[in-house]
Motif scaffolding. Structure first.
Motif, PDB file in Angstrom:
ATOM      1  N   GLY A  87      63.300 -19.313 -13.105  1.00  0.00           N
ATOM      2  CA  GLY A  87      62.123 -20.173 -13.215  1.00  0.00           C
ATOM      3  C   GLY A  87      62.022 -20.850 -14.574  1.00  0.00           C
ATOM      4  N   VAL A  88      62.321 -20.109 -15.658  1.00  0.00           N
ATOM      5  CA  VAL A  88      62.259 -20.670 -17.005  1.00  0.00           C
ATOM      6  C   VAL A  88      63.316 -21.758 -17.188  1.00  0.00           C
ATOM      7  N   LEU A  89      64.525 -21.484 -16.722  1.00  0.00           N
ATOM      8  CA  LEU A  89      65.588 -22.487 -16.836  1.00  0.00           C
ATOM      9  C   LEU A  89      65.266 -23.730 -16.014  1.00  0.00           C
ATOM     10  N   LEU A  90      64.693 -23.512 -14.842  1.00  0.00           N
ATOM     11  CA  LEU A  90      64.303 -24.645 -14.004  1.00  0.00           C
ATOM     12  C   LEU A  90      63.229 -25.483 -14.696  1.00  0.00           C
ATOM     13  N   ALA A  91      62.242 -24.821 -15.309  1.00  0.00           N
ATOM     14  CA  ALA A  91      61.178 -25.548 -16.006  1.00  0.00           C
ATOM     15  C   ALA A  91      61.734 -26.321 -17.200  1.00  0.00           C
ATOM     16  N   ALA A  92      62.647 -25.700 -17.962  1.00  0.00           N
ATOM     17  CA  ALA A  92      63.230 -26.388 -19.116  1.00  0.00           C
ATOM     18  C   ALA A  92      64.025 -27.606 -18.675  1.00  0.00           C
ATOM     19  N   THR A  93      64.767 -27.470 -17.565  1.00  0.00           N
ATOM     20  CA  THR A  93      65.536 -28.603 -17.051  1.00  0.00           C
ATOM     21  C   THR A  93      64.617 -29.732 -16.590  1.00  0.00           C
ATOM     22  N   ALA A  94      63.540 -29.378 -15.896  1.00  0.00           N
ATOM     23  CA  ALA A  94      62.602 -30.398 -15.421  1.00  0.00           C
ATOM     24  C   ALA A  94      61.902 -31.091 -16.587  1.00  0.00           C
ATOM     25  N   GLU A  95      61.570 -30.345 -17.630  1.00  0.00           N
ATOM     26  CA  GLU A  95      60.922 -30.936 -18.806  1.00  0.00           C
ATOM     27  C   GLU A  95      61.836 -31.975 -19.456  1.00  0.00           C
ATOM     28  N   TRP A 127      58.749 -16.132  -6.878  1.00  0.00           N
ATOM     29  CA  TRP A 127      58.397 -16.143  -8.292  1.00  0.00           C
ATOM     30  C   TRP A 127      59.237 -17.125  -9.087  1.00  0.00           C
ATOM     31  N   VAL A 128      60.316 -17.621  -8.555  1.00  0.00           N
ATOM     32  CA  VAL A 128      61.059 -18.678  -9.245  1.00  0.00           C
ATOM     33  C   VAL A 128      60.180 -19.915  -9.376  1.00  0.00           C
ATOM     34  N   ALA A 129      59.597 -20.345  -8.257  1.00  0.00           N
ATOM     35  CA  ALA A 129      58.721 -21.521  -8.280  1.00  0.00           C
ATOM     36  C   ALA A 129      57.456 -21.256  -9.086  1.00  0.00           C
ATOM     37  N   ILE A 130      56.862 -20.061  -8.930  1.00  0.00           N
ATOM     38  CA  ILE A 130      55.617 -19.763  -9.643  1.00  0.00           C
ATOM     39  C   ILE A 130      55.849 -19.713 -11.149  1.00  0.00           C
ATOM     40  N   THR A 131      56.947 -19.080 -11.578  1.00  0.00           N
ATOM     41  CA  THR A 131      57.245 -19.012 -13.013  1.00  0.00           C
ATOM     42  C   THR A 131      57.469 -20.398 -13.592  1.00  0.00           C
ATOM     43  N   ALA A 132      58.239 -21.206 -12.902  1.00  0.00           N
ATOM     44  CA  ALA A 132      58.479 -22.576 -13.381  1.00  0.00           C
ATOM     45  C   ALA A 132      57.171 -23.357 -13.455  1.00  0.00           C
ATOM     46  N   LEU A 133      56.309 -23.174 -12.455  1.00  0.00           N
ATOM     47  CA  LEU A 133      55.014 -23.851 -12.454  1.00  0.00           C
ATOM     48  C   LEU A 133      54.170 -23.439 -13.663  1.00  0.00           C
ATOM     49  N   LEU A 134      54.088 -22.146 -13.945  1.00  0.00           N
ATOM     50  CA  LEU A 134      53.286 -21.664 -15.073  1.00  0.00           C
ATOM     51  C   LEU A 134      53.836 -22.157 -16.409  1.00  0.00           C
ATOM     52  N   ALA A 141      57.471 -25.352 -21.684  1.00  0.00           N
ATOM     53  CA  ALA A 141      58.823 -25.754 -21.307  1.00  0.00           C
ATOM     54  C   ALA A 141      59.548 -26.496 -22.411  1.00  0.00           C
ATOM     55  N   GLY A 142      58.803 -27.182 -23.260  1.00  0.00           N
ATOM     56  CA  GLY A 142      59.454 -27.951 -24.314  1.00  0.00           C
ATOM     57  C   GLY A 142      59.731 -27.176 -25.576  1.00  0.00           C
ATOM     58  N   SER A 143      59.373 -25.905 -25.619  1.00  0.00           N
ATOM     59  CA  SER A 143      59.551 -25.111 -26.836  1.00  0.00           C
ATOM     60  C   SER A 143      60.487 -23.934 -26.560  1.00  0.00           C
ATOM     61  N   PRO A 144      61.683 -23.921 -27.162  1.00  0.00           N
ATOM     62  CA  PRO A 144      62.592 -22.781 -26.964  1.00  0.00           C
ATOM     63  C   PRO A 144      61.983 -21.444 -27.388  1.00  0.00           C
ATOM     64  N   VAL A 145      61.145 -21.483 -28.428  1.00  0.00           N
ATOM     65  CA  VAL A 145      60.524 -20.239 -28.892  1.00  0.00           C
ATOM     66  C   VAL A 145      59.584 -19.684 -27.829  1.00  0.00           C
ATOM     67  N   MET A 146      58.766 -20.549 -27.251  1.00  0.00           N
ATOM     68  CA  MET A 146      57.820 -20.104 -26.221  1.00  0.00           C
ATOM     69  C   MET A 146      58.549 -19.636 -24.964  1.00  0.00           C
ATOM     70  N   LEU A 147      59.648 -20.309 -24.612  1.00  0.00           N
ATOM     71  CA  LEU A 147      60.432 -19.857 -23.465  1.00  0.00           C
ATOM     72  C   LEU A 147      61.021 -18.474 -23.727  1.00  0.00           C
ATOM     73  N   GLY A 148      61.499 -18.274 -24.944  1.00  0.00           N
ATOM     74  CA  GLY A 148      62.033 -16.960 -25.287  1.00  0.00           C
ATOM     75  C   GLY A 148      60.959 -15.887 -25.241  1.00  0.00           C
ATOM     76  N   GLU A 149      59.752 -16.251 -25.659  1.00  0.00           N
ATOM     77  CA  GLU A 149      58.660 -15.280 -25.600  1.00  0.00           C
ATOM     78  C   GLU A 149      58.336 -14.892 -24.161  1.00  0.00           C
ATOM     79  N   ARG A 150      58.376 -15.850 -23.230  1.00  0.00           N
ATOM     80  CA  ARG A 150      58.101 -15.529 -21.817  1.00  0.00           C
ATOM     81  C   ARG A 150      59.144 -14.544 -21.290  1.00  0.00           C
ATOM     82  N   LEU A 151      60.390 -14.790 -21.660  1.00  0.00           N
ATOM     83  CA  LEU A 151      61.452 -13.878 -21.211  1.00  0.00           C
ATOM     84  C   LEU A 151      61.282 -12.494 -21.844  1.00  0.00           C
ATOM     85  N   LEU A 152      60.905 -12.465 -23.114  1.00  0.00           N
ATOM     86  CA  LEU A 152      60.726 -11.181 -23.794  1.00  0.00           C
ATOM     87  C   LEU A 152      59.570 -10.398 -23.175  1.00  0.00           C
TER      88      LEU A 152
END
Length: 382
Positions: A87-95, A127-134, A141-152
């Protein structure tokens, strides 16, 4: 008024059962307490120790990962992390590719829905779609730091849920009595068929084929019990897990024998019902008694299987039924001789129709290393 009183009394009685009796209530209470502990632990790590901005994701994931077995919790953790990463990778790609937040939300939900259909994700694929949506909606999605925090945060929740499941009284499900019940019902059916065919004043068919349907359902319940026992001991650190593992292994051995024997038992019931119309009444004594004697011998064989299933101490040793199997083989030979010596073609045909499923039944429950290589199969065209 009585309904209100019962409703008010229910929590107290439920709690008393959970404390006194090992059963469903205690299991539910244990899972609830473990979920609460996992959520608190994940929150402390994510919010108090690491001060992550969206720390609620950690306890959220942790609650989902308090599973019924350690192995299932680990598998759920891998799947949950996989869906979040997707979901995170999908959101980053869409952004990066889709202009505008509104359009990006539509794209990630659409694509995430199809990505989540991958069978490895199972029921968690949504949850792939829901995670990307959130991620898109919160602007992460535009911040690598924030994406890393979601994964952490997700990883922290998964780790806490897995640790609590594995360390705090990880559940072990011993092999139940379903296999013994199955063996007793199969023995009872064989004995009833022997009595019904061996005495002109016997009980008659009595739904013998119908009873094999219930035996099928008992087989499914026994297989499910064995499966839960096997899964509960995988990766389980408790000392009792080793004993349950041995029980489940031996239970599977007995279950495998019965699994292939039940179809032959069903065919025996069909033949017995067809033969209960008195077709064997005119046969000589040896022919008339050969079928009940064979069914009785098979019942004794199943009885020994039931004894082994009911005694956990015997699970550690290979299950041997040489004496009972030898008795069944002798009865099969007598049936064969009676059919070959009968002057009535109808009697010979009926005896032959018993021989085939009985032989398949015996072969199925015998140890596969000791299956007899007999030329008798060709007597009736087998």
């Amino acid at each position: 008024m009585s309904t209100i009183t019962e409703w008010m009394r229910f929590p107290a009685t439920w709690t008393a059962r959970a404390v006194r009796v090992r059963g469903h209530e205690r299991y539910v209470a244990a899972q609830a307490l473990k979920s609460a502990l996992a959520a608190v632990l994940a929150w402390l790590v994510a919010a108090e120790w690491l001060t992550l901005p969206q720390a609620f994701l950690a306890p959220y994931v942790a609650v989902f990962l308090v599973e019924t077995t350690v192995f299932r919790s680990l598998r759920q953790a891998v799947v949950q992390i996989g869906t979040v990463v997707a979901g995170v990778l999908l959101a980053a790609t869409a952004e990066w590719l889709v202009p505008g937040q509104t359009a990006a939300i539509g794209v990630v939900v659409l694509v995430g829905w199809f990505v989540g259909r991958w069978r490895r994700f199972g029921s968690n694929g949504i949850w792939v779609a829901i995670t990307a949506l959130l991620v898109i909606a919160t602007g992460a999605a535009g911040s690598p730091v924030m994406l890393g925090e979601r994964l952490l945060e997700t990883a922290i929740g998964a780790a806490c849920g897995l640790v609590v499941t594995a360390v705090l009284f990880p559940p072990v499900y011993p092999v139940g009595d379903e296999l013994g019940v199955l063996a007793r019902e199969a023995r009872s059916l064989l004995c009833d068929m022997a009595a019904g065919l061996g005495d002109e004043a016997g009980p008659g068919p009595g739904g013998w084929v119908r009873r094999t349907g219930e035996i099928d359902r008992m087989m499914d319940r026994a297989a499910e019990s064995s499966q839960w026992a096997r899964e509960s001991v995988r990766l389980n650190p408790r000392p009792i897990a080793a004993r349950v593992r041995d029980q489940a292994s031996a239970s599977d051995d007995v279950l495998d024998r019965l699994w292939y024997a039940v179809p032959a038992l069903r065919e025996l019931a069909r033949v017995a019902e067809a033969a209960s119309d008195g077709v064997l009444d005119g046969a000589d004594d040896a022919a008339r008694c050969s079928v009940p004697a064979l069914l009785t011998a098979l019942a004794e064989l199943v009885d020994r299987i039931g004894d082994a299933a009911a005694d956990p101490a015997r699970f550690a040793e290979p299950v041997r039924f040489d004496e009972a199997c030898g008795e069944c083989a002798d009865r099969l030979a007598e049936l064969q001789r009676s059919a070959a010596g009968s002057a009535d073609p109808r009697v010979a045909a009926v005896l032959g129709s018993f021989w085939h499923p009985a032989h398949r039944f015996l072969t199925a429950v015998q140890d596969t290393r000791r299956v007899p290589q007999s030329g008798q199969d060709h007597q009736f065209g087998g």
